[in-house]
Design a protein around this motif. Sequence first.
Motif, PDB file in Angstrom:
ATOM      1  N   THR A 126      11.574  70.062  84.799  1.00 32.78           N
ATOM      2  CA  THR A 126      11.647  69.636  83.400  1.00 32.78           C
ATOM      3  C   THR A 126      11.471  70.790  82.429  1.00 32.78           C
ATOM      4  N   GLY A 127      11.681  72.009  82.888  1.00 28.86           N
ATOM      5  CA  GLY A 127      11.540  73.156  82.009  1.00 28.86           C
ATOM      6  C   GLY A 127      12.601  73.171  80.923  1.00 28.86           C
ATOM      7  N   ALA A 128      12.321  73.892  79.833  1.00 26.41           N
ATOM      8  CA  ALA A 128      13.230  73.903  78.689  1.00 26.41           C
ATOM      9  C   ALA A 128      14.576  74.532  79.022  1.00 26.41           C
ATOM     10  N   THR A 129      14.623  75.389  80.037  1.00 28.74           N
ATOM     11  CA  THR A 129      15.878  76.061  80.378  1.00 28.74           C
ATOM     12  C   THR A 129      16.743  75.230  81.316  1.00 28.74           C
ATOM     13  N   VAL A 130      16.238  74.095  81.748  1.00 31.57           N
ATOM     14  CA  VAL A 130      16.941  73.296  82.742  1.00 31.57           C
ATOM     15  C   VAL A 130      17.611  72.110  82.071  1.00 31.57           C
ATOM     16  N   THR A 131      18.859  71.872  82.397  1.00 31.98           N
ATOM     17  CA  THR A 131      19.581  70.741  81.818  1.00 31.98           C
ATOM     18  C   THR A 131      19.716  69.574  82.788  1.00 31.98           C
ATOM     19  N   ALA A 132      20.014  69.838  84.028  1.00 34.16           N
ATOM     20  CA  ALA A 132      20.277  68.758  84.971  1.00 34.16           C
ATOM     21  C   ALA A 132      20.363  69.331  86.375  1.00 34.16           C
ATOM     22  N   GLY A 133      20.876  68.536  87.307  1.00 30.83           N
ATOM     23  CA  GLY A 133      21.028  68.985  88.686  1.00 30.83           C
ATOM     24  C   GLY A 133      22.394  68.650  89.210  1.00 30.83           C
ATOM     25  N   ILE A 134      22.570  68.754  90.526  1.00 32.74           N
ATOM     26  CA  ILE A 134      23.865  68.467  91.139  1.00 32.74           C
ATOM     27  C   ILE A 134      24.340  67.079  90.729  1.00 32.74           C
ATOM     28  N   GLY A 135      25.557  67.024  90.222  1.00 36.46           N
ATOM     29  CA  GLY A 135      26.166  65.744  89.888  1.00 36.46           C
ATOM     30  C   GLY A 135      25.780  65.160  88.550  1.00 36.46           C
ATOM     31  N   ALA A 136      24.827  65.787  87.854  1.00 31.53           N
ATOM     32  CA  ALA A 136      24.351  65.213  86.601  1.00 31.53           C
ATOM     33  C   ALA A 136      25.085  65.814  85.413  1.00 31.53           C
ATOM     34  N   THR A 195      29.446  61.290  88.811  1.00 38.73           N
ATOM     35  CA  THR A 195      28.417  61.791  87.909  1.00 38.73           C
ATOM     36  C   THR A 195      27.149  60.983  88.131  1.00 38.73           C
ATOM     37  N   LEU A 196      26.023  61.674  88.247  1.00 38.63           N
ATOM     38  CA  LEU A 196      24.736  61.018  88.447  1.00 38.63           C
ATOM     39  C   LEU A 196      23.990  60.918  87.126  1.00 38.63           C
ATOM     40  N   SER A 197      23.014  60.028  87.091  1.00 35.07           N
ATOM     41  CA  SER A 197      22.225  59.833  85.876  1.00 35.07           C
ATOM     42  C   SER A 197      21.253  60.984  85.649  1.00 35.07           C
ATOM     43  N   GLY A 198      20.985  61.767  86.662  1.00 40.52           N
ATOM     44  CA  GLY A 198      20.074  62.894  86.539  1.00 40.52           C
ATOM     45  C   GLY A 198      20.131  63.742  87.788  1.00 40.52           C
ATOM     46  N   GLY A 199      19.343  64.796  87.813  1.00 41.30           N
ATOM     47  CA  GLY A 199      19.319  65.668  88.977  1.00 41.30           C
ATOM     48  C   GLY A 199      18.603  65.031  90.155  1.00 41.30           C
TER      49      GLY A 199
END
Length: 303
Positions: A126-136, A195-199
């Motif tokens: 959940t860091g500020a530099t992170v947007t999502a993960g695989i498929g998100a 597309t996933l809802s999140g990482g």
Amino acid sequence: QFVGLSSISFVATMGNCYLIRVGGAAGATVANGTLSISCGFAACNAGNPNNCFAANASAGCGNVFCCNTVCTVDTFCCQFEWDAICASEASTFCTMATIVAANPPTASANPYQPGQPYADVLDTGTGATVTAGIGATGTLPQGAVQYSPIHVTFSGLPSPSPMPGNVTVTCTGGSLPCPTVTGVVPGGTNEFLLTLSGGIPPLSCATIMFMGTAPGQKLRYRSIPGDVNMTGSTDPLDLLELVAVLGSGQANLPANLARYNIDRSNEPGNRVNTSDLLRVVQLLNGVNTTQVFNGTVAAACPP
């Protein structure tokens, strides 16, 4: 004729009109009658745990397409029992799709090896530099590896065709909610983009399964943030690995970005730099993330 009620089963074509006559049997007449129409068979549903290719004592089987196909030609299989004859008919009539390719690819130096779960070593916290993960949605491309969405190619067109309602994601381990499939769009031939809802939750194994495919068909992704040396856990040796590949220039090769661009940055020029070293240190110490990753091991994927 079955228990005093007449029934008929046939393969209907979408858009066609059908005229069904209701009358009395053997010359008898009836003033009123009840006509019940159903699509498919009651014994054919996604919650049925039975293997279509193995005999069992109950009616129907778990693959809706295969179940309906068999029961259209042999109603016994859905009215009474899915016996050895029904299982044999499934082998004859049900040509179900298999997964033949998916991304991230298994290119040299990537952490994704044939026959193994795709291991997402990048930060999915959940860091500020992170947007999502695989498929998100919002995940940055990593050179030649495109994380969003997941591309999956089948040997043929699955039936039913993949859509959010018939693609399931289950997670083993991890502390964050398991993502769901929020979108499926066609790609190339027999290819779909998910597309996933999140990482994928950190330290979890996410399994993606598609209705209408052959038994055992699934995609598996493990999330081990910061595990750049691919030992299965995150520790200070990963920091040394990242220092070494930065020094040799290997870190910014297109095939390696999916392994070393820990903070998922999309900077021009070198995407892997000292900011990724800092992010590994933060992961080891639990800074701007959900937990301390030092010494942690991702959950094993189920067989």
